[in-house]
Scaffold this motif. Structure first.
Motif, PDB file in Angstrom:
ATOM      1  N   LEU A   1       0.833  -1.201   0.000  1.00  0.00           N
ATOM      2  CA  LEU A   1       0.000   0.000   0.000  1.00  0.00           C
ATOM      3  C   LEU A   1       0.870   1.255   0.000  1.00  0.00           C
ATOM      4  CD1 LEU A   1      -2.677   1.583   0.372  1.00  0.00           C
ATOM      5  CD2 LEU A   1      -2.361   1.280   2.841  1.00  0.00           C
ATOM      6  N   GLU A   2       1.869   1.294   0.871  1.00  0.00           N
ATOM      7  CA  GLU A   2       2.732   2.478   0.946  1.00  0.00           C
ATOM      8  C   GLU A   2       3.495   2.695  -0.350  1.00  0.00           C
ATOM      9  OE1 GLU A   2       4.186   3.731   5.141  1.00  0.00           O
ATOM     10  OE2 GLU A   2       4.608   1.586   4.966  1.00  0.00           O
ATOM     11  N   SER A   3       3.893   1.606  -1.006  1.00  0.00           N
ATOM     12  CA  SER A   3       4.578   1.724  -2.287  1.00  0.00           C
ATOM     13  C   SER A   3       3.658   2.372  -3.324  1.00  0.00           C
ATOM     14  CB  SER A   3       5.031   0.338  -2.759  1.00  0.00           C
ATOM     15  OG  SER A   3       5.617   0.410  -4.042  1.00  0.00           O
ATOM     16  N   ARG A   4       2.408   1.930  -3.348  1.00  0.00           N
ATOM     17  CA  ARG A   4       1.428   2.508  -4.280  1.00  0.00           C
ATOM     18  C   ARG A   4       1.158   3.974  -3.948  1.00  0.00           C
ATOM     19  NH1 ARG A   4       0.070   0.349  -9.228  1.00  0.00           N
ATOM     20  NH2 ARG A   4       0.579  -1.862  -9.104  1.00  0.00           N
ATOM     21  N   LEU A   5       1.044   4.293  -2.668  1.00  0.00           N
ATOM     22  CA  LEU A   5       0.816   5.683  -2.266  1.00  0.00           C
ATOM     23  C   LEU A   5       1.972   6.574  -2.704  1.00  0.00           C
ATOM     24  CD1 LEU A   5      -0.592   5.161   1.359  1.00  0.00           C
ATOM     25  CD2 LEU A   5      -1.892   5.822  -0.667  1.00  0.00           C
ATOM     26  N   SER A   6       3.195   6.070  -2.571  1.00  0.00           N
ATOM     27  CA  SER A   6       4.372   6.839  -2.990  1.00  0.00           C
ATOM     28  C   SER A   6       4.339   7.101  -4.488  1.00  0.00           C
ATOM     29  CB  SER A   6       5.653   6.090  -2.625  1.00  0.00           C
ATOM     30  OG  SER A   6       5.789   5.969  -1.235  1.00  0.00           O
ATOM     31  N   ARG A   7       3.992   6.074  -5.260  1.00  0.00           N
ATOM     32  CA  ARG A   7       3.889   6.259  -6.717  1.00  0.00           C
ATOM     33  C   ARG A   7       2.836   7.301  -7.066  1.00  0.00           C
ATOM     34  NH1 ARG A   7       3.825  -0.006  -8.929  1.00  0.00           N
ATOM     35  NH2 ARG A   7       5.717  -0.699  -7.884  1.00  0.00           N
ATOM     36  N   LEU A   8       1.721   7.253  -6.350  1.00  0.00           N
ATOM     37  CA  LEU A   8       0.638   8.201  -6.604  1.00  0.00           C
ATOM     38  C   LEU A   8       1.100   9.626  -6.315  1.00  0.00           C
ATOM     39  CD1 LEU A   8      -2.393   8.465  -7.330  1.00  0.00           C
ATOM     40  CD2 LEU A   8      -2.903   8.192  -4.892  1.00  0.00           C
ATOM     41  N   LEU A   9       1.816   9.803  -5.218  1.00  0.00           N
ATOM     42  CA  LEU A   9       2.331  11.130  -4.864  1.00  0.00           C
ATOM     43  C   LEU A   9       3.313  11.641  -5.904  1.00  0.00           C
ATOM     44  CD1 LEU A   9       2.896  10.702  -1.026  1.00  0.00           C
ATOM     45  CD2 LEU A   9       1.436  12.426  -2.093  1.00  0.00           C
ATOM     46  N   ILE A  10       4.224  10.758  -6.333  1.00  0.00           N
ATOM     47  CA  ILE A  10       5.224  11.153  -7.334  1.00  0.00           C
ATOM     48  C   ILE A  10       4.554  11.534  -8.647  1.00  0.00           C
ATOM     49  CG2 ILE A  10       7.121  10.278  -8.767  1.00  0.00           C
ATOM     50  CD1 ILE A  10       7.928   8.557  -6.308  1.00  0.00           C
ATOM     51  N   ALA A  11       3.548  10.735  -9.050  1.00  0.00           N
ATOM     52  CA  ALA A  11       2.828  11.025 -10.298  1.00  0.00           C
ATOM     53  C   ALA A  11       2.111  12.368 -10.204  1.00  0.00           C
ATOM     54  CB  ALA A  11       1.835   9.909 -10.596  1.00  0.00           C
ATOM     55  N   ARG A  12       1.488  12.644  -9.038  1.00  0.00           N
ATOM     56  CA  ARG A  12       0.768  13.906  -8.881  1.00  0.00           C
ATOM     57  C   ARG A  12       1.726  15.098  -8.886  1.00  0.00           C
ATOM     58  NH1 ARG A  12      -4.204  15.872  -7.370  1.00  0.00           N
ATOM     59  NH2 ARG A  12      -4.853  14.058  -8.572  1.00  0.00           N
ATOM     60  N   ARG A  13       2.884  14.946  -8.226  1.00  0.00           N
ATOM     61  CA  ARG A  13       3.865  16.033  -8.229  1.00  0.00           C
ATOM     62  C   ARG A  13       4.388  16.298  -9.629  1.00  0.00           C
ATOM     63  NH1 ARG A  13       6.838  13.544  -2.982  1.00  0.00           N
ATOM     64  NH2 ARG A  13       5.457  14.419  -1.380  1.00  0.00           N
ATOM     65  N   GLY A  14       4.587  15.201 -10.385  1.00  0.00           N
ATOM     66  CA  GLY A  14       5.037  15.354 -11.763  1.00  0.00           C
ATOM     67  C   GLY A  14       4.027  16.106 -12.601  1.00  0.00           C
ATOM     68  N   SER A  15       2.734  15.790 -12.397  1.00  0.00           N
ATOM     69  CA  SER A  15       1.673  16.472 -13.145  1.00  0.00           C
ATOM     70  C   SER A  15       1.609  17.943 -12.765  1.00  0.00           C
ATOM     71  CB  SER A  15       0.321  15.809 -12.853  1.00  0.00           C
ATOM     72  OG  SER A  15       0.336  14.466 -13.272  1.00  0.00           O
ATOM     73  N   ALA A  16       1.740  18.215 -11.441  1.00  0.00           N
ATOM     74  CA  ALA A  16       1.687  19.605 -10.981  1.00  0.00           C
ATOM     75  C   ALA A  16       2.865  20.402 -11.530  1.00  0.00           C
ATOM     76  CB  ALA A  16       1.681  19.645  -9.454  1.00  0.00           C
ATOM     77  N   SER A  17       4.044  19.774 -11.579  1.00  0.00           N
ATOM     78  CA  SER A  17       5.232  20.447 -12.095  1.00  0.00           C
ATOM     79  C   SER A  17       5.078  20.756 -13.575  1.00  0.00           C
ATOM     80  CB  SER A  17       6.458  19.555 -11.863  1.00  0.00           C
ATOM     81  OG  SER A  17       7.607  20.129 -12.426  1.00  0.00           O
ATOM     82  N   SER A  18       4.521  19.798 -14.328  1.00  0.00           N
ATOM     83  CA  SER A  18       4.306  20.008 -15.765  1.00  0.00           C
ATOM     84  C   SER A  18       3.314  21.138 -16.010  1.00  0.00           C
ATOM     85  CB  SER A  18       3.794  18.718 -16.402  1.00  0.00           C
ATOM     86  OG  SER A  18       4.756  17.694 -16.273  1.00  0.00           O
ATOM     87  N   ALA A  19       2.246  21.159 -15.170  1.00  0.00           N
ATOM     88  CA  ALA A  19       1.242  22.213 -15.325  1.00  0.00           C
ATOM     89  C   ALA A  19       1.852  23.582 -15.033  1.00  0.00           C
ATOM     90  CB  ALA A  19       0.065  21.946 -14.382  1.00  0.00           C
ATOM     91  N   ALA A  20       2.680  23.648 -13.986  1.00  0.00           N
ATOM     92  CA  ALA A  20       3.327  24.920 -13.648  1.00  0.00           C
ATOM     93  C   ALA A  20       4.248  25.367 -14.764  1.00  0.00           C
ATOM     94  CB  ALA A  20       4.102  24.767 -12.338  1.00  0.00           C
ATOM     95  N   GLN A  21       4.950  24.451 -15.390  1.00  0.00           N
ATOM     96  CA  GLN A  21       5.857  24.783 -16.475  1.00  0.00           C
ATOM     97  C   GLN A  21       5.079  25.305 -17.682  1.00  0.00           C
ATOM     98  OE1 GLN A  21       9.099  24.743 -16.090  1.00  0.00           O
ATOM     99  NE2 GLN A  21       9.418  25.585 -18.144  1.00  0.00           N
TER     100      GLN A  21
END
Length: 323
Positions: A297-317
């Motif tokens: 579960l924690e591994s999946r949560l970490s992936r979800l967080l990383i994916a969301r941060r990546g999306s937020a970073s792309s949107a900001a760019q």
């Protein structure tokens, strides 16, 4: 030069709570770590012995008995158990169970006495001393395991089990108030299907999600499939997490299939609990992600967080480029 490990690292490597490590050393002389400027320092041999002791205790042997054995004797003991099967050991010895750590003893005593206020006081003290991750792994999950065993063996009443669940809900509420997620945080909806009344597992999952910075929607247990889908659509969650317990998963299969069918494609569906039986049955829809344990579960949560941060970073760019 031999590598030495601090006590918190050893707790993570062995799955033994820090307080339990100290208690075992003080009472039974399980290992004798070196002392440095930063406290106890454990060798690789110490870590290996502690892992052997933890395995022996999980098989039903008392720590006092196991601590008197050499590493070679412990390996033979574990090997013999593997040869006949751990289930056979448990059947021969109905008392075989994981020994609760010293830090849980006051909480369990309060549960036995049906003293909710005392339970809450002890849990509040532990929550103040530990990080959320430590609280879940060293307190909530072991407490869930011990109470589940005692309830199954008839040593705890339904009322006591419900009181412990209420205590965990209060603790989750405190964590949600303390760890406010960022506005753009990924969101997770957690519940159990209709007819599934045991919520300890899904409560612990909600605590882990909150501690990891996700936006948590905990809807409690026993929710019909249609309501789960409607709630997931309304809040536009990223993931729906369902908890299943014991042998009751079969009656939840039609609901799981309906949820998988009706959830929008962008919402993931994760299931934890008796997943080996579900996997062997091949009844789970393809889109379902089965979680073997809380580490998965924690591994999946970490992936979800990383994916969301990546999306937020792309949107900001993209926003900068547009400006």
């Amino acid at each position: 030069m031999e590598l030495h490990h601090p006590i918190r690292a050893v707790a993570r490597m062995t799955g033994i709570a820090v307080d339990t490590l100290r208690a075992w050393e003080r009472r039974y002389g399980t290992v004798v770590p070196a002392r440095g400027r930063r406290g106890r320092q454990y060798s690789d041999a110490d870590v290996q012995r502690l892992r052997l002791l933890r395995t022996a205790v999980s098989m039903g042997h008392s720590i006092g008995q196991a601590a008197s054995l050499t590493d070679t004797q412990l390996r033979r003991l574990i090997q013999r158990a593997d040869e006949i099967g751990l289930d056979a050991v448990s059947m021969r010895n109905p008392q075989a169970r994981r020994e609760p750590s010293a830090i849980l003893e006051p909480v369990l005593a309060a549960v036995d006495a049906m003293d909710y206020g005392e339970c809450k006081r002890h849990m509040g003290r532990l929550a103040a001393l530990m990080s959320p991750g430590e609280l879940v792994h060293q307190v909530v999950l072991p407490l869930m395991h011990v109470i589940g065993e005692r309830w199954h063996d008839g040593e705890l009443s339904v009322a006591q089990e419900h009181m412990a669940s209420a205590l965990m809900r209060d603790l989750l509420g405190s964590l949600l108030r303390l760890y406010v997620p960022a506005p753009a945080a990924a969101s997770v909806l957690l519940t159990t299907p209709s007819g599934e009344l045991h919520e300890f597992g899904i409560l612990a999952a909600a605590m882990l999600a909150a501690a990891n910075g996700l936006s948590v929607f905990y809807l409690g247990p026993n929710l019909p499939a249609g309501e789960i889908v409607a709630a997931a659509r309304r809040i536009s969650t990223d993931v729906v997490v369902l908890g299943l317990s014991g042998d009751l998963w079969r009656r939840s299969v039609p609901q799981i299939q309906r949820i998988a069918r009706d959830l929008p494609d962008h919402i993931e569906l994760w299931i934890g609990g008796n997943i080996e039986a579900i996997r062997r049955s091949r009844l789970a829809p393809e889109r379902v992600i089965l979680l073997a344990d809380f580490q998965a579960l924690e591994s999946r949560l970490s992936r979800l967080l990383i994916a969301r941060r990546g999306s937020a970073s792309s949107a900001a760019q993209r926003w900068k480029i547009t400006e």
